[in-house]
Write a protein that holds these residues in place. Structure first.
Motif, PDB file in Angstrom:
ATOM      1  N   ILE A  30      -0.418 -11.694  -0.312  1.00  0.00           N
ATOM      2  CA  ILE A  30      -0.554 -10.275   0.014  1.00  0.00           C
ATOM      3  C   ILE A  30      -1.855 -10.034   0.774  1.00  0.00           C
ATOM      4  CG2 ILE A  30      -0.624  -7.932  -0.934  1.00  0.00           C
ATOM      5  CD1 ILE A  30       2.028  -9.518  -1.410  1.00  0.00           C
ATOM      6  N   PHE A  82       0.358  -3.214   5.324  1.00  0.00           N
ATOM      7  CA  PHE A  82       0.675  -4.537   4.793  1.00  0.00           C
ATOM      8  C   PHE A  82       0.824  -5.499   5.975  1.00  0.00           C
ATOM      9  CE2 PHE A  82       4.292  -7.397   3.455  1.00  0.00           C
ATOM     10  CZ  PHE A  82       3.485  -8.254   2.727  1.00  0.00           C
ATOM     11  N   ALA A  98      -1.737  -6.013  -5.817  1.00  0.00           N
ATOM     12  CA  ALA A  98      -2.569  -5.117  -5.000  1.00  0.00           C
ATOM     13  C   ALA A  98      -2.436  -3.678  -5.501  1.00  0.00           C
ATOM     14  CB  ALA A  98      -2.135  -5.198  -3.534  1.00  0.00           C
ATOM     15  N   PHE A  99      -3.258  -2.813  -4.918  1.00  0.00           N
ATOM     16  CA  PHE A  99      -3.182  -1.382  -5.203  1.00  0.00           C
ATOM     17  C   PHE A  99      -2.967  -0.633  -3.905  1.00  0.00           C
ATOM     18  CE2 PHE A  99      -6.143  -3.149  -8.367  1.00  0.00           C
ATOM     19  CZ  PHE A  99      -5.441  -2.848  -9.522  1.00  0.00           C
ATOM     20  N   ALA A 100      -2.308   0.506  -3.985  1.00  0.00           N
ATOM     21  CA  ALA A 100      -2.181   1.379  -2.819  1.00  0.00           C
ATOM     22  C   ALA A 100      -2.630   2.771  -3.220  1.00  0.00           C
ATOM     23  CB  ALA A 100      -0.732   1.421  -2.343  1.00  0.00           C
ATOM     24  N   SER A 101      -3.335   3.453  -2.303  1.00  0.00           N
ATOM     25  CA  SER A 101      -3.693   4.843  -2.550  1.00  0.00           C
ATOM     26  C   SER A 101      -2.694   5.719  -1.830  1.00  0.00           C
ATOM     27  CB  SER A 101      -5.102   5.128  -2.041  1.00  0.00           C
ATOM     28  OG  SER A 101      -6.015   4.430  -2.846  1.00  0.00           O
ATOM     29  N   TYR A 102      -1.992   6.538  -2.584  1.00  0.00           N
ATOM     30  CA  TYR A 102      -0.991   7.428  -2.018  1.00  0.00           C
ATOM     31  C   TYR A 102      -1.544   8.836  -1.928  1.00  0.00           C
ATOM     32  CZ  TYR A 102       3.089   4.347  -2.150  1.00  0.00           C
ATOM     33  OH  TYR A 102       3.998   3.357  -1.904  1.00  0.00           O
ATOM     34  N   PHE A 138      -3.716  -7.326   4.104  1.00  0.00           N
ATOM     35  CA  PHE A 138      -3.560  -6.051   4.805  1.00  0.00           C
ATOM     36  C   PHE A 138      -4.245  -6.073   6.162  1.00  0.00           C
ATOM     37  CE2 PHE A 138      -3.489  -5.407   0.226  1.00  0.00           C
ATOM     38  CZ  PHE A 138      -2.180  -4.990   0.106  1.00  0.00           C
ATOM     39  N   LYS A 171     -10.984 -12.567 -10.193  1.00  0.00           N
ATOM     40  CA  LYS A 171     -11.192 -12.963 -11.585  1.00  0.00           C
ATOM     41  C   LYS A 171     -12.508 -13.730 -11.697  1.00  0.00           C
ATOM     42  CE  LYS A 171      -7.887 -12.307 -14.748  1.00  0.00           C
ATOM     43  NZ  LYS A 171      -8.103 -11.952 -16.129  1.00  0.00           N
ATOM     44  N   ASN A 228       7.946  -4.818  -3.868  1.00  0.00           N
ATOM     45  CA  ASN A 228       6.712  -4.527  -3.121  1.00  0.00           C
ATOM     46  C   ASN A 228       6.075  -3.216  -3.560  1.00  0.00           C
ATOM     47  OD1 ASN A 228       9.129  -3.767  -1.897  1.00  0.00           O
ATOM     48  ND2 ASN A 228       8.385  -3.969   0.174  1.00  0.00           N
ATOM     49  N   TYR A 229       6.883  -2.139  -3.645  1.00  0.00           N
ATOM     50  CA  TYR A 229       6.255  -0.867  -4.005  1.00  0.00           C
ATOM     51  C   TYR A 229       6.407  -0.517  -5.474  1.00  0.00           C
ATOM     52  CZ  TYR A 229       5.225  -0.723   0.808  1.00  0.00           C
ATOM     53  OH  TYR A 229       4.727  -1.072   2.025  1.00  0.00           O
ATOM     54  N   THR A 245       4.963 -14.584  -1.243  1.00  0.00           N
ATOM     55  CA  THR A 245       4.126 -14.091  -0.138  1.00  0.00           C
ATOM     56  C   THR A 245       2.684 -13.846  -0.573  1.00  0.00           C
ATOM     57  OG1 THR A 245       6.036 -12.974   0.785  1.00  0.00           O
ATOM     58  CG2 THR A 245       3.886 -12.210   1.540  1.00  0.00           C
ATOM     59  N   VAL A 287       0.891   6.256   2.245  1.00  0.00           N
ATOM     60  CA  VAL A 287      -0.153   5.340   1.795  1.00  0.00           C
ATOM     61  C   VAL A 287      -1.345   5.493   2.728  1.00  0.00           C
ATOM     62  CG1 VAL A 287      -0.789   2.928   1.477  1.00  0.00           C
ATOM     63  CG2 VAL A 287       1.509   3.680   0.880  1.00  0.00           C
ATOM     64  N   ILE A 288      -2.528   5.757   2.169  1.00  0.00           N
ATOM     65  CA  ILE A 288      -3.699   5.883   3.041  1.00  0.00           C
ATOM     66  C   ILE A 288      -4.610   4.661   2.961  1.00  0.00           C
ATOM     67  CG2 ILE A 288      -3.667   8.409   3.152  1.00  0.00           C
ATOM     68  CD1 ILE A 288      -5.928   8.385   1.066  1.00  0.00           C
ATOM     69  N   GLY A 289      -4.350   3.773   2.032  1.00  0.00           N
ATOM     70  CA  GLY A 289      -5.164   2.560   1.985  1.00  0.00           C
ATOM     71  C   GLY A 289      -4.690   1.607   0.898  1.00  0.00           C
ATOM     72  N   TYR A 290      -4.939   0.332   1.152  1.00  0.00           N
ATOM     73  CA  TYR A 290      -4.614  -0.697   0.163  1.00  0.00           C
ATOM     74  C   TYR A 290      -5.889  -1.378  -0.314  1.00  0.00           C
ATOM     75  CZ  TYR A 290       0.312  -0.573   1.603  1.00  0.00           C
ATOM     76  OH  TYR A 290       1.601  -0.202   1.872  1.00  0.00           O
ATOM     77  N   SER A 291      -5.832  -1.944  -1.492  1.00  0.00           N
ATOM     78  CA  SER A 291      -6.960  -2.772  -1.935  1.00  0.00           C
ATOM     79  C   SER A 291      -6.424  -3.890  -2.826  1.00  0.00           C
ATOM     80  CB  SER A 291      -7.977  -1.920  -2.702  1.00  0.00           C
ATOM     81  OG  SER A 291      -7.347  -1.285  -3.795  1.00  0.00           O
ATOM     82  N   LEU A 292      -7.234  -4.930  -2.964  1.00  0.00           N
ATOM     83  CA  LEU A 292      -6.855  -6.047  -3.821  1.00  0.00           C
ATOM     84  C   LEU A 292      -7.635  -5.942  -5.123  1.00  0.00           C
ATOM     85  CD1 LEU A 292      -6.831  -8.853  -1.104  1.00  0.00           C
ATOM     86  CD2 LEU A 292      -4.850  -7.842  -2.247  1.00  0.00           C
ATOM     87  N   PRO A 293      -7.093  -6.468  -6.211  1.00  0.00           N
ATOM     88  CA  PRO A 293      -7.828  -6.413  -7.478  1.00  0.00           C
ATOM     89  C   PRO A 293      -9.122  -7.221  -7.385  1.00  0.00           C
ATOM     90  CG  PRO A 293      -5.613  -7.351  -7.790  1.00  0.00           C
ATOM     91  CD  PRO A 293      -5.807  -7.164  -6.321  1.00  0.00           C
ATOM     92  N   VAL A 322       0.831  -1.974  -6.743  1.00  0.00           N
ATOM     93  CA  VAL A 322       1.952  -2.383  -5.890  1.00  0.00           C
ATOM     94  C   VAL A 322       2.014  -3.915  -5.804  1.00  0.00           C
ATOM     95  CG1 VAL A 322       2.114  -0.310  -4.435  1.00  0.00           C
ATOM     96  CG2 VAL A 322       0.494  -2.107  -3.817  1.00  0.00           C
ATOM     97  N   PHE A 323       3.045  -4.433  -5.166  1.00  0.00           N
ATOM     98  CA  PHE A 323       3.250  -5.884  -5.047  1.00  0.00           C
ATOM     99  C   PHE A 323       3.132  -6.548  -6.417  1.00  0.00           C
ATOM    100  CE2 PHE A 323       1.947  -4.562  -0.780  1.00  0.00           C
ATOM    101  CZ  PHE A 323       3.036  -5.028  -0.059  1.00  0.00           C
TER     102      PHE A 323
END
Ligand SMILES: Cc1cc2nc3c(=O)[nH]c(=O)nc-3n(C[C@H](O)[C@H](O)[C@H](O)COP(=O)(O)OP(=O)(O)OC[C@H]3O[C@@H](n4cnc5c(N)ncnc54)[C@H](O)[C@@H]3O)c2cc1C
Ligand SMILES: Nc1ncnc2c1ncn2[C@@H]1O[C@H](COP(=O)(O)O)[C@@H](O)[C@H]1O
Lengths: 319, 246
Positions: free
Chosen positions: B17, B26, A137-141, B19, B221, B120-121, B15, B212-218, A132-133
């Motif tokens: 990003i 978000f 970022a990632f989202a768990s659906y 959470f 690097k 965004n999505y 923006t 959505v039950i959770g977000y994470s960042l990569p 996403v974004f």
């Protein structure tokens, strides 16, 4: 539980992104103890359908209708999913998937997650991680419907081939009338050059190159490496390069194994289209260029000196 | 020509990003929201151009709460005639599309335009879902549309190139780059937008199919490895032996 995977073809060949989707579907099917069934619509040699077994398909259901109407294809996918009692339908999140997957979801009352980056988890219902974004970022659906549609982001998983062969069943579901007619298909006019959306290696350049006449060295490097060429948005907007090369937030998003960027500052909107690349090389005269923060390899230097050196090295490497 | 343009809000492209709530939401604090660029630059502007040449009206529709009103006013300032907001939380694409389809089903729109995806999505789902719910033809990632009577000609991006297509109205499309050029609202447009109608309607009460039950960042690097520009050729070797990509 059988898993259905829509498998797209182009010019009589299965597209690469669909091979990934077949492999992904087969992994889920074997975890669930079901069959992986590939659905193919349009004319293609039988041998190429059997070869989908190599990527994990147990069975291929083939409807030879050459329709270009996504509504008809959605109807086909649903009918095969229903006939096999499948509650999971997989697509690639590519051009075809984006057109057909939502229609299938609507027909089957299914939750849809597009742009999945890894295999789903089943220990708490069905949970799929997606990008996403614009890759930031990632989202768990969590999908709460009985049937789920998942489309896989191209170039997100590594595939292994098995040498197996799939059984092929021909299907004659009546797809109704087509409401869309294609009068002309245009290839990008880049002859036999590599298509950017499928490319594993990409060489890209931006406004730092000063003018369209300076792209010769970029094309030469790309050709030596077997890479596709890309560019930043302003370069496409001023007409130095064709629009289909524009990558980023408003252009196309790519996830190659290697992305070489020369004379591109690395604005956040540009990064949004390329930050899924496995390895990023940045060539820029300005050591403060934001792109270096996203780079794996950086060369602070003038593209007009650096790129010709890379061309030389690539020639030696090939020899 | 009755045109409906689906407009969503998106965080400004610069923006940062982040959470909150245990990475389940978000972080909107301090975020500037804009009209999703594909909706504004391509879908809306092409809708307006078609209206200008063929007559008719352009209505925008947004699923969401009152926090969407500023971006809806922006769309009105650019030139939409009126706007509808379906007052429910836009929790998932299925719900958004079903609400829009339910709203549009008896209004006789000839053309429904969406953006190719929200930034965004990045779903790219709403347009195709609406098309199927209404049983209309759908062209995904269209880069061109011209209308002559009931005859519609389009171009869209496909694997390896583009396709020229024909279909008939009513139809749904998702708009990609090429459709139109961005329009900057002028003072007159901004003033006029204030008195244009923004109708808030109740939802039909569709349920979401996903959450959505959770977000994470990569993963961060690893440090950038710098190569001396004098010996730039070394890069090729590193790409082969170390990164193993060539
Ligand atoms: C809503 C929105 C969406 C956008 N979408 C996109 C998008 O999809 N894709 C996109 O690319 N942009 C997009 N942009 C534009 C983006 O913000 C940047 O303006 C753009 O990416 C800059 O392009 P560039 O790096 O080629 O040019 P510049 O920013 O002008 O950078 C040129 C770079 O080249 C370097 N340079 C100069 N000379 C040399 C030399 N001789 N050798 C090596 N380096 C040199 C300079 O140091 C500089 O870093 C978007 C902007 C907005 C507001
Ligand atoms: N909440 C919303 N209200 C109205 N239209 C929307 C909404 N969300 C998405 N859309 C439209 O659907 C398109 C695709 O969105 P998505 O499927 O979320 O990527 C967007 O470009 C908009 O045109």
């Amino acid at each position: 539980m059988s898993v259905i995977v829509y498998t797209d073809i182009n010019n009589g060949e299965v597209v690469k992104a669909s091979l990934e989707a077949v492999y992904y579907a087969s992994k889920i099917a074997s975890e669930k103890g079901g069959e992986c069934i590939a659905v193919v619509c349009g004319e293609i040699d039988n041998s190429k359908l059997e070869a989908l077994g190599n990527y994990g398909a147990n069975k291929v259901v083939h409807n030879a209708n050459n329709t270009t109407d996504n509504g008809q294809k959605a109807k086909l996918v649903q009918s095969i999913a229903n006939a096999n009692g499948a509650s999971l339908v997989i697509f690639s999140h590519d051009f075809a998937g984006k057109a057909i997957a939502p229609r299938v979801a609507a027909r089957m009352n299914a939750g849809i997650v597009s742009g999945a980056v890894e295999l789903p988890q089943f220990n708490n219902g069905l949970v799929v991680k997606k990008s996403v974004f614009s890759g930031k970022a990632f989202a768990s659906y969590k999908v709460n419907s009985e049937v789920a549609v998942i489309s896989l982001l191209p170039n997100s998983i590594d595939i292994e081939t098995s040498g197996a062969s799939a059984s092929v069943e021909s299907d004659s579901t009546d797809l109704g009338d087509s409401r869309i007619t294609v009068s002309e298909l245009k290839t990008k006019g880049n002859g036999d050059k590599i298509d950017l959306t499928e490319a594993e290696l990409v060489v890209s350049a931006g406004r730092g190159l000063k003018g369209p006449e300076n792209w010769g060295m970029i094309e030469e490097l790309a050709e030596l490496l077997g890479a596709a060429t890309a560019c930043s948005r302003p370069v496409a907007d001023i007409g130095w390069r064709p629009h289909h090369e524009h990558v980023g937030q408003t252009g196309i998003a790519i996830r190659p194994n290697l992305y070489i960027a020369a004379g591109i500052s690395g604005a956040i909107q540009h990064l949004a289209g390329v930050n899924g690349s496995k390895v990023i090389v940045v060539i820029n005269t300005d050591p403060e260029a934001p792109f270096f923060k996203a780079a794996d390899y950086g060369i602070v230097g003038d593209a007009f000196e650096v790129v010709p050196k890379l061309v030389e090295a690539a020639k030696n490497f090939k020899a | 020509m009755k045109i409906l343009v689906c407009i969503s809000k998106a965080p400004d492209t610069t923006t940062k990003i982040a959470f909150t709530d245990g990475d389940t939401k978000f972080n909107e604090a301090g975020v500037q929201f804009i009209v999703n660029p594909y909706d504004e630059w391509y879908a809306l502007v092409r809708g307006l151009e078609l209206k200008e040449s063929l007559g008719g009206s352009v209505t925008t529709v947004t699923v969401g709460g009152a926090e969407n009103d500023p971006i809806i006013r922006k769309a009105l300032a650019i030139g939409a005639d009126d706007a509808v907001r379906i007052d429910t939380e836009a929790n998932d694409a299925f719900l958004v599309a079903k609400e829009i389809a339910n709203y549009a089903s008896d209004k006789g729109y000839d053309l429904i335009l969406c953006g190719k995806e929200t930034i965004n999505y990045n779903g790219g789902q709403v347009a195709g879902l609406i098309a199927e719910f209404l049983d209309y033809p759908f062209v995904s990632q269209a880069t061109k549309i011209d209308i002559d009577g009931s005859n519609v000609t389009l171009e869209c991006d496909v694997q390896g190139g583009s396709a020229a297509l024909q279909c008939s109205l009513p139809m749904v499309l998702s708009a990609a780059k090429g459709m139109a050029e961005q329009r900057i609202p002028n003072m007159r447009g901004i003033m006029a937008a204030r008195s244009k109608k923004l109708e808030v309607v109740s939802p039909s009460g569709e349920a979401a199919t996903s959450e959505v039950i959770g977000y994470s960042l990569p993963d961060a690097k690893s440090e950038c490895k710098y190569i001396d520009p004098e010996n730039a050729g070394e890069l090729i070797e590193l790409l082969h032996n170390e990164a193993k990509v060539i």
